[in-house]
Design an enzyme around this catalytic site. Structure first.
Site, PDB file in Angstrom:
ATOM      1  N   GLU A   1       8.339 -17.145  -2.568  1.00  8.62           N
ATOM      2  CA  GLU A   1       8.501 -16.022  -3.562  1.00  8.62           C
ATOM      3  C   GLU A   1       9.880 -15.419  -3.491  1.00  8.62           C
ATOM      4  O   GLU A   1      10.552 -14.982  -4.430  1.00  8.62           O
ATOM      5  CB  GLU A   1       7.494 -14.847  -2.755  1.00  8.62           C
ATOM      6  N   ARG A   2      10.521 -15.525  -2.236  1.00  8.11           N
ATOM      7  CA  ARG A   2      11.896 -15.148  -2.071  1.00  8.11           C
ATOM      8  C   ARG A   2      12.798 -15.885  -2.713  1.00  8.11           C
ATOM      9  O   ARG A   2      13.879 -15.530  -3.400  1.00  8.11           O
ATOM     10  CB  ARG A   2      12.338 -14.834  -0.519  1.00  8.11           C
TER      11      ARG A   2
ATOM     12  N   GLY B   1       4.702  -1.414   3.111  1.00  9.22           N
ATOM     13  CA  GLY B   1       5.317  -2.139   2.034  1.00  9.22           C
ATOM     14  C   GLY B   1       5.830  -3.350   2.731  1.00  9.22           C
ATOM     15  O   GLY B   1       4.930  -4.246   2.833  1.00  9.22           O
TER      16      GLY B   1
ATOM     17  N   ASN C   1      15.805  -5.985   1.133  1.00  5.31           N
ATOM     18  CA  ASN C   1      16.960  -6.657   1.757  1.00  5.31           C
ATOM     19  C   ASN C   1      17.287  -6.246   3.215  1.00  5.31           C
ATOM     20  O   ASN C   1      17.955  -7.160   4.052  1.00  5.31           O
ATOM     21  CB  ASN C   1      18.042  -6.661   0.698  1.00  5.31           C
TER      22      ASN C   1
ATOM     23  N   PRO D   1       8.657 -17.691   1.702  1.00  7.01           N
ATOM     24  CA  PRO D   1      10.114 -18.099   1.388  1.00  7.01           C
ATOM     25  C   PRO D   1      10.045 -18.531  -0.138  1.00  7.01           C
ATOM     26  O   PRO D   1      11.249 -18.376  -0.645  1.00  7.01           O
ATOM     27  CB  PRO D   1      10.149 -19.444   2.559  1.00  7.01           C
TER      28      PRO D   1
ATOM     29  N   HIS E   1      31.708  -2.898 -20.784  1.00 11.31           N
ATOM     30  CA  HIS E   1      31.085  -2.314 -22.118  1.00 11.31           C
ATOM     31  C   HIS E   1      31.500  -0.853 -22.482  1.00 11.31           C
ATOM     32  O   HIS E   1      31.112  -0.376 -23.520  1.00 11.31           O
ATOM     33  CB  HIS E   1      29.553  -2.415 -21.958  1.00 11.31           C
TER      34      HIS E   1
ATOM     35  N   GLU F   1       0.970  -1.221   0.093  1.00  6.01           N
ATOM     36  CA  GLU F   1       0.142  -0.004  -0.213  1.00  6.01           C
ATOM     37  C   GLU F   1       0.668   1.098  -0.061  1.00  6.01           C
ATOM     38  O   GLU F   1       2.146   1.229   0.354  1.00  6.01           O
ATOM     39  CB  GLU F   1      -1.044   0.091   1.171  1.00  6.01           C
TER      40      GLU F   1
END
Length: 387
Positions: free
Chosen positions: A252-253, A139, A376, A250, A348, A135
């Site tokens: 999802e992570r 978070g 994190n 877990p 690059h 929301e």
């Protein structure tokens, strides 16, 4: 993609898994070419038809049981799909959220009636899934959500707003994290499904403009007195939402860690090809010792990350992946992902800063990995609690 030359763990050395990986790669080549991905980015969304195409190809519901309309696979199949999407640069397609985050809530916790009502439609592509947690004012702190689903007659009235919702512009099946009893804190949290087609009071806000993952629609969602049937509470019992979330986070992570390694592997492949072909001072950039040392560091870090993630996948397949280990994988891999892609962009030179080069997109896409799925910093809090 064998850029790391890491042997597959025993649980992935299955002929069926190998054949499936090949078939997924071919499907992505046909439906998500580099040109197609650029059109997704230009339109800030994948075409709606892509979901139906994925359903027809059997790519929705890979780990769902056949009796529920799924493919009868397991988490290894989800890993294959996530890796192929990352290796081929098609990871803006939010299929893994639909498959490995949204659908499992119905399969694990749904009533038999809910499974029969929703799973076949999720697996065909008729329904596109999203989960509305975040929301504007809440978070990573899921206990701080303000959205409510208040009992009214035989149903519920949903009020509130959500933001940063992946698949938000196309999703018509949204699992909403809401307070069914605002006085009970986390114990008053429930997961309630809003089928948005024809839902009065439901509004989609902006398709949010992001610095990376631009081809994936990410939205604001608004619920203004949205009437929802009483049997849309997942599991049929109020107050179980926070427990359900904690049990599924877990995976999802771990998904995020799997995706992080795959994207970084693609970055290494692209960088090796670039430094072999790019000349400076009469020789290829790869011939410079600094380039060799940087790539040696990158390959080492990604090899460690890949082996660690494979270990976590093995634990998860045995039902042994806990929140602490998943938090370690999510935070450490995504930190490494950002670090090595930064190094590879540097190799690059100025071309790395140009959007026409894949490394630029990979660099941009990586940044959100350290934020969603729980920042994190929150991952470190969870790990520290285990000490």
């Amino acid at each position: 993609m064998n850029v790391l030359n890491v042997p597959e763990p025993d649980f992935m050395q299955d002929e069926e898994i190998t054949l499936f990986s090949d078939s997924v790669g071919k499907w992505i080549d046909e439906h998500a070419s580099p040109e197609a991905v650029q059109s997704w980015i230009a339109n800030s969304s994948v075409p709606r038809q892509l979901w139906n195409d994925a359903g027809e190809a059997g790519l929705l519901g890979l780990s769902m049981p056949e009796e529920d309309g799924g493919m009868g696979g397991d988490y290894r199949h989800e890993v294959v799909l996530m890796r192929q999407l990352g290796w081929k640069g098609a990871d803006h397609f939010g299929i893994s959220l639909h498959n490995a985050i949204v659908a499992p809530y119905i399969w694990h916790y749904g009533t038999e009636e809910q499974k029969k009502r929703w799973l076949p439609r999720l697996l065909s592509g008729e329904l596109v899934g999203a989960i509305a947690m975040t929301e504007p004012g809440a978070g990573s702190d899921l206990q701080g959500i303000k959205t409510t689903a208040i009992k009214s007659g035989n149903g519920y009235v949903v009020n509130g707003s959500k933001t940063f919702i992946t698949n938000g512009q196309l999703a018509n099946f949204i699992i909403v994290v809401a307070k069914t009893d605002p006085t009970q804190g986390s114990k008053g949290t429930s997961l309630i499904v809003v089928e948005t087609d024809g839902a009065d009071g439901f509004e989609r806000g902006r398709n949010l403009h992001k610095i990376g993952m631009e081809g994936n629609d990410t939205s604001e969602l608004f619920f203004n007195d949205v009437q929802v049937p009483g049997d849309n509470i997942i599991g049929g019992v109020e107050g179980m939402g926070f427990i359900q979330l904690m049990q599924q986070l877990p995976q999802e992570r771990l998904n995020i860690a799997v995706q992080g390694v795959a994207a970084a592997e693609r970055g290494l492949k692209e960088t090796i090809e670039y430094v072999k072909g790019r000349k400076a001072f009469g020789k290829s950039i790869l011939e410079f010792q600094n380039t060799q040392f940087k790539l040696a560091e990158v390959k080492t870090k990604l090899t460690v990350a890949r082996v660690f993630v494979d270990h976590c996948i093995g634990l998860h397949l045995k039902g042994q992946l806990d929140a602490v280990m998943a938090s370690m994988a999510k935070y450490w891999v995504t930190d490494i992902q950002g670090e090595v892609l930064d190094e590879m962009l540097q190799l690059h030179g100025g071309y790395g800063y140009m959007n026409e080069y894949p490394i630029a997109q990979l660099y941009k896409d990586a940044r959100v990995q350290r934020i969603y799925g729980g920042t994190n910093e929150i991952m470190k809090v969870l790990i520290a609690r285990s000490l």
